[in-house]
Design an enzyme around this catalytic site. Structure first.
Site, PDB file in Angstrom:
ATOM      1  CG  ASP A  87     -38.894  -8.604 -14.062  1.00 49.30           C
ATOM      2  OD1 ASP A  87     -39.679  -7.654 -14.140  1.00 49.30           O
ATOM      3  OD2 ASP A  87     -37.808  -8.656 -14.668  1.00 49.30           O
ATOM      4  CG  ASP A 139     -33.802  -8.519 -14.707  1.00 46.89           C
ATOM      5  OD1 ASP A 139     -35.006  -8.351 -14.431  1.00 46.89           O
ATOM      6  OD2 ASP A 139     -33.146  -7.701 -15.372  1.00 46.89           O
ATOM      7  CG  ASP A 154     -39.546  -5.693 -19.853  1.00 47.18           C
ATOM      8  OD1 ASP A 154     -39.753  -6.237 -20.957  1.00 47.18           O
ATOM      9  OD2 ASP A 154     -40.310  -4.847 -19.345  1.00 47.18           O
TER      10      ASP A 154
END
Length: 227
Positions: free
Chosen positions: A11, A174, A13
């Site tokens: 991922d 995240d 961001d």
């Protein structure tokens, strides 16, 4: 270790870069354009990782669809305008240890790197260019071409594009959306504790790490089991 190809998908961001300043700024600009109160910081960060249409639908479900679409367009314009006016390396910096680990993994002969992000193609390309990450990622899956996370479309496309089997792939992210996406695609999920969802929310993670430097050894553990 076998000679099978491995694929590590990141991922962006909240995982590779701390882009909250850019995200919050673009969201504030979009809402101000229509005279609307900006949602709280925690609410905005909670939807990072989703495609913009899905993110806006969750963020302001009470607004008419046409206004949500206008906010999405306003966000995109504000985000790209900020890219031209500011130094992305400062406003969306790589997390500590990220570049060193990416370089280390990219030098492994049987490891491929990829990205699966809620960003647009334009946004991802600009970010990669600003951080000098060109050539590191063999597959780059973006929101333009797929349903929003946690739908597994991005990861399934990454597997097809690279020819890697699901058992030899790992998603690093995240948010709970990343973990659920990985589970849906049948691949392992590593959560990171430094992003926008609390570690306790990463229920779908097979592992959670606290430092980027811990990723290579955690991957080795996974590859050993999969061998």
């Amino acid at each position: 270790m076998t000679d099978r190809l491995r694929l590590v998908i990141f991922d962006v961001d909240g995982t590779l870069v701390d882009s909250q300043a850019d995200i919050l700024g673009a969201m504030a600009a979009a809402f101000a354009l229509y005279g609307l109160d900006v949602p709280p910081r925690e609410a905005v960060l909670s939807i990072v990782g989703l495609s913009l249409n899905e993110a806006m639908a969750r963020l302001v479900p009470h607004l008419p669809e046409t206004l949500r679409a206008a906010l999405v367009a306003g966000y995109k314009n504000a985000y790209m305008t900020a890219r031209v006016a500011s130094d992305t390396r400062q406003t969306s910096p790589l997390y500590p240890g990220a570049r060193a680990v990416l370089d280390l993994l990219s030098r492994q002969s049987h490891t491929l790197l990829g990205v699966a992000t809620g960003k647009s193609q334009r946004g991802l390309d600009a970010l990669i260019a600003s951080h000098g990450l060109e050539g590191l990622f063999q597959t780059r899956q973006v929101a333009d071409h797929h349903p929003s996370k946690p739908h597994p479309s991005m990861l399934l496309a990454a597997l097809r594009e690279t020819g890697v089997d699901a058992r030899d792939a790992v998603m690093v992210g995240d948010t709970s959306y990343d973990m659920d996406m990985a589970r849906a695609a049948g691949i392992r999920a590593i959560g990171v504790s430094w992003g926008y969802h609390a570690p306790a929310a990463l229920h779908g993670a097979h592992h959670v790490i606290d430092r980027f430097e811990d990723l290579p050894s955690r991957l080795e553990d996974i590859w050993r089991v999969a061998a």
